[in-house]
Design a protein around this motif. Structure first.
Motif, PDB file in Angstrom:
ATOM      1  N   ASN A   1      35.451  16.613 -28.128  1.00 25.41           N
ATOM      2  CA  ASN A   1      36.144  15.629 -28.973  1.00 25.41           C
ATOM      3  C   ASN A   1      37.084  14.783 -28.118  1.00 25.41           C
ATOM      4  OD1 ASN A   1      36.600  14.354 -31.411  1.00 25.41           O
ATOM      5  ND2 ASN A   1      38.404  15.604 -31.861  1.00 25.41           N
TER       6      ASN A   1
ATOM      7  N   ARG B   1      32.866  22.120 -28.077  1.00 24.06           N
ATOM      8  CA  ARG B   1      33.444  20.876 -28.588  1.00 24.06           C
ATOM      9  C   ARG B   1      34.435  20.302 -27.575  1.00 24.06           C
ATOM     10  NH1 ARG B   1      31.906  19.877 -33.577  1.00 24.06           N
ATOM     11  NH2 ARG B   1      31.263  21.579 -34.931  1.00 24.06           N
TER      12      ARG B   1
ATOM     13  N   GLU C   1      31.691  14.327 -28.461  1.00 22.50           N
ATOM     14  CA  GLU C   1      32.094  15.248 -29.515  1.00 22.50           C
ATOM     15  C   GLU C   1      31.696  16.696 -29.207  1.00 22.50           C
ATOM     16  OE1 GLU C   1      31.263  14.033 -33.475  1.00 22.50           O
ATOM     17  OE2 GLU C   1      32.768  12.433 -33.350  1.00 22.50           O
TER      18      GLU C   1
END
Length: 813
Positions: free
Chosen positions: A79, A77, A23
């Motif tokens: 993700n 980030r 993440e």
């Protein structure tokens, strides 16, 4: 629910790949590297990626996987969902994820920002799930040893209020804490307030990597694969509920063993003969028969196949699975199985090859496989000859039925005789099996000599054929002598070429015109009569490979490359598989204009390669800027697409599709514009296969080599020709998926061969190959999957950067 009934999954039953999501990176921004000045501009943008590796009992499992780059300010980030090659059933209690954050901002080196290692099972041997906040060890790469020196979980003694709350939040998100809307709202606000106060008081002194592990409907308890439980219900992707009873009930005891023996006893034959499976049992049996040859059968599956063995005898695809469920240590059971095998429906060649794998030791079973091979045509047998020679390693005797079968067929066909002799000759240098292959070599020589007595005419006999093969060996020895003399010449390539031609015309002039024609080792049907000195040369390379031009009977010519100091066995295997796949595609009326040039290893460090007139894609783009401009030279057509003939463009599109699919399946790595070649008629093909089965020396390799210049030559991603390319790819992929068992069996037979990317870990390599076929998908899903692979490859930006670096390296070299 009764007292001893539990709702949980066992890790050994979960046949799903290990997946998790990377993440974000929380905490202080890593220290920036010194600003780099490029073309007068300052580059201070951080570029981070996360490298994920799986360690099982302290040993790296598979290849590390890397996320894409993140090049924005904090929080970083990604993700990104990561899928590993391992499955949950493969894990041990000490399985760990080793995660390292790397900074590649500097063009000179990668810098480790920090790392953490996470055990996939807790101290209570329960699989970790949900979000994990891992504290990073700054400036260090992750350590996968047991115990690790870079643990990501904060020890209990160091945990504060914030860590305790985060652990409870994780349980809340997994549904382990009841949701009460009004109370949740108040709690979340209080937690945020605590976070802010903690941050003000202590500052963000630590870096944390947030990882979201896969969750399941029920807890997952660790259980080793193959443990003896009565209830063995594999977990399906739908996460269906599995009821598992007290494990103590599943432990083997004498009474259970006796029951199993009685179930398979001879007295059961009369009862089992008329048994027919019901609908559910038929579905389960079909599921078992669809298992790939790499899959071992569970105890329950073995028992089911044995129970309905008589009703399966008409299904040729069921024999290999039935033979896997036999207890060969039981004499009565083995005798009963062999009797059934001989009355079974005739099996295909692919299944016969599976019976020659190391899984089957029974001489009767291996002999049955040879019986099936006896019905194969010479052309088909030649396709598998490389693997059949390797299968001799798994025979119990030097004088096995397989050995005599290969020798007998070779005495009847020149091509088979030539290739068999070279394949065996190379194995004579293997310390573990030299004695066996030398024995087979002697059997071969005796059979070839005795064949003369059975021949009506001496000139057509085996003795003359054997002499032709001996002349091949003498020719190779003379070429090796030339190479040694040429290498000793001081000076550049031109001086070495002059020495080569001088030797061919002078001291070794007998090579200019042979006394008798010799079968070319690469292609025994081609009879060569001598070497043309003026048309022979040397490549500018560290090993100085020779390019020799031979005269052929009938006044023709053929060119070959001879290498010394290079192991060609891996290239030989890849080209053999390429030729086989080309054959499989053509049987389905799909000709993708492939170029399976010939490769033959004549020793562990030498061999011949067919020379195909062509030019590298790197050179094409350097000289002509575009691929289409190169084709304009040879196939101009004002009315054709892009000013070239439609046939030339169609050939290019088809060959691109064929190689994209096959190189993807075989996991060929180290692809760059110098080992992609182009012929004048539009055929694109690959060379140099030093990395296969997923290995690649470069970071971030795309799923397949499909550069933007190739797409542009088709008219761009929106053109009809590019649409045809994708259609050819998907059609070829589904055709080859139908023959996955054959291809997997051939690789299984190579398990003992000294081929680098197989020998290091044969089982892992074959599983990687199996994954590429995506046997869990139907044809329509496979089309969607492969189209997404194509899109990912075209849009992969990082490989273009690597390509530039490689071009620089080639230029300075």
């Amino acid at each position: 629910m009764s007292g001893n009934e539990f709702r949980f999954f066992l890790s050994c039953d979960i046949n799903l790949p290990v997946t998790f999501r990377i993440e974000s990176l929380d905490g202080d921004t890593p220290v920036r590297p010194p600003a780099e000045i490029t073309n007068g501009t300052v580059n201070s943008t951080l570029e981070l990626y996360v490298e994920c590796a799986l360690y099982i009992d302290g040993v790296l499992f598979g290849l590390p996987t890397r996320t894409r780059l993140a090049s924005i300010e904090k929080p970083f980030r990604w993700n990104e969902l990561i899928t590993l090659s391992a499955k949950y059933r493969d894990l041990t209690a000490n399985a760990q994820l080793a995660l390292t954050v790397w900074d590649v901002s500097s063009p000179r080196q990668e810098v480790a920002v920090g790392s953490a290692t996470l055990g996939l099972f807790s101290s209570k041997k329960q699989l970790r799930t949900g979000k994990q906040k891992l504290r990073l060890w700054r400036g260090r790469a992750a350590d996968g040893s047991v115990p690790t020196s870079t643990p990501g979980k904060v020890p209990k003694r160091e945990r504060g209020e914030l860590e305790r709350l985060e652990k409870l939040m994780n349980k809340f998100e997994r549904g382990q804490i009841a949701h009460i809307e009004w109370l949740d709202s108040l709690t979340f606000k209080a937690i945020e307030r605590i976070k802010e106060e903690e941050s003000k008081r202590n500052g963000s002194t630590h870096l944390h990597l947030i990882v979201d592990l896969r969750t399941f409907e029920h807890p997952v308890a660790f259980q080793e694969l193959g443990a003896n439980l009565l209830m063995q219900s594999p977990i399906s992707p739908s996460n269906e509920l599995v009821t598992v009873w007290d494990p103590e009930v599943g432990r083997q005891n004498p009474s259970e063993n006796k029951q199993l023996k009685l179930a398979r006893s001879v007295t059961r034959v009369v009862i089992d003969r008329d048994l027919k499976p019901n609908i559910n049992e038929r579905k389960e049996i079909q599921k078992i028969l669809n298992h790939p040859p790499t899959r071992s059968l569970s105890g329950e599956e073995r028992q089911l196949l044995w129970k309905f063995r008589f009703s399966l005898m008409l299904d040729k695809c069921a024999l290999t699975k039935f033979l896997r469920c036999v207890d060969w240590t039981d004499a009565q059971e083995a005798k009963q199985a062999v009797d059934l095998m001989r009355r079974w429906a005739p099996i295909d060649i692919a299944d016969a090859l599976e019976l020659l794998s190391p899984v089957f030791e029974s001489e009767e079973v291996r002999g049955h496989a040879v019986t099936v091979l006896e019905g194969a045509e010479d052309e088909e047998l030649q396709c598998y000859l490389l693997q059949l020679v390797q299968a001799l390693r798994f025979e119990r005797s030097d004088k096995s039925r397989l050995a005599f079968f290969l020798v007998k067929r070779a005495t009847q066909k020149l091509e088979l005789a030539s290739f068999l002799r070279w394949y065996v000759t190379v194995e004579l240098h293997d310390p573990g099996y030299a004695k066996r292959f030398y024995s087979i070599y002697e059997i071969f020589e005796d059979s070839m000599t005795k064949a003369r007595l059975e021949s009506k005419e001496a000139d057509e006999g085996g003795e003359k054929l054997w002499q032709c093969l001996v002349h091949q060996t003498e020719l190779i020895a003379q070429i090796c002598t030339i190479m040694r003399d040429v290498k000793n010449v001081r000076g550049g390539t031109q001086k070495k070429i002059e020495k080569l031609r001088q030797l061919l015309s002078g001291l070794l002039s007998e090579l200019t015109y042979f006394d008798e024609p010799i079968p070319l080792p690469l292609e025994p049907r081609t009879m060569i009569t001598g070497i043309i000195p003026s048309e022979s040369s040397i490549f500018k390379s560290a090993l100085h490979p020779l390019r020799l031009t031979f005269r052929t009977e009938g006044g023709g010519k053929c060119k070959i490359i001879f290498k010394k100091g290079d192991d060609l066995r891996q290239d030989q295997l890849v080209i053999q598989m390429l030729s086989l796949m080309d054959r499989l595609l053509k049987l389905e009326n799909l000709d993708l204009q492939l170029t399976p040039y010939r490769v033959l290893a004549t020793a562990q460090d030498e061999g011949m390669v067919e020379f195909v007139p062509s030019i590298s894609l790197a050179q094409v783009l350097a000289d002509h800027k575009t691929i289409v401009s190169y084709f304009h030279q040879f196939h101009p057509d004002e009315e054709g697409p892009f000013g070239i003939t439609a046939a030339c463009l169609e050939t290019f599109v088809k060959s691109c599709a064929g190689y994209c699919v096959i190189m993807y399946i075989l996991g060929v790595g180290d692809r760059h514009l110098d080992n992609l070649l182009l012929t004048k008629d539009g055929r694109l093909f690959h060379i140099d296969f030093g990395f296969i089965l997923g290995r690649d020396p470069k970071p971030f390799p795309p799923p397949m080599k499909l550069c933007k210049e190739m797409v542009e030559a088709m008219g761009g991603a929106e053109s009809q020709h590019y649409g045809k390319f994708k259609s050819y790819c998907c059609e070829a992929y589904n055709i080859l998926r139908k023959s996955s068992n054959l291809i997997l069996n051939l690789f299984h037979l190579m398990a003992g061969a000294n081929i680098p990317d197989i020998a290091s870990d044969p089982e892992k390599g074959i599983l990687k190959l199996q994954e590429k076929f995506r046997l869990d998908l139907d044809d329509e899903e496979a089309v969607q999957f492969f189209q997404s692979l194509i899109n990912d490859s075209v849009s992969a930006l990082f490989p273009q950067v690597v390509e530039t670096i490689h071009r620089w390296a080639q230029y300075w070299r």
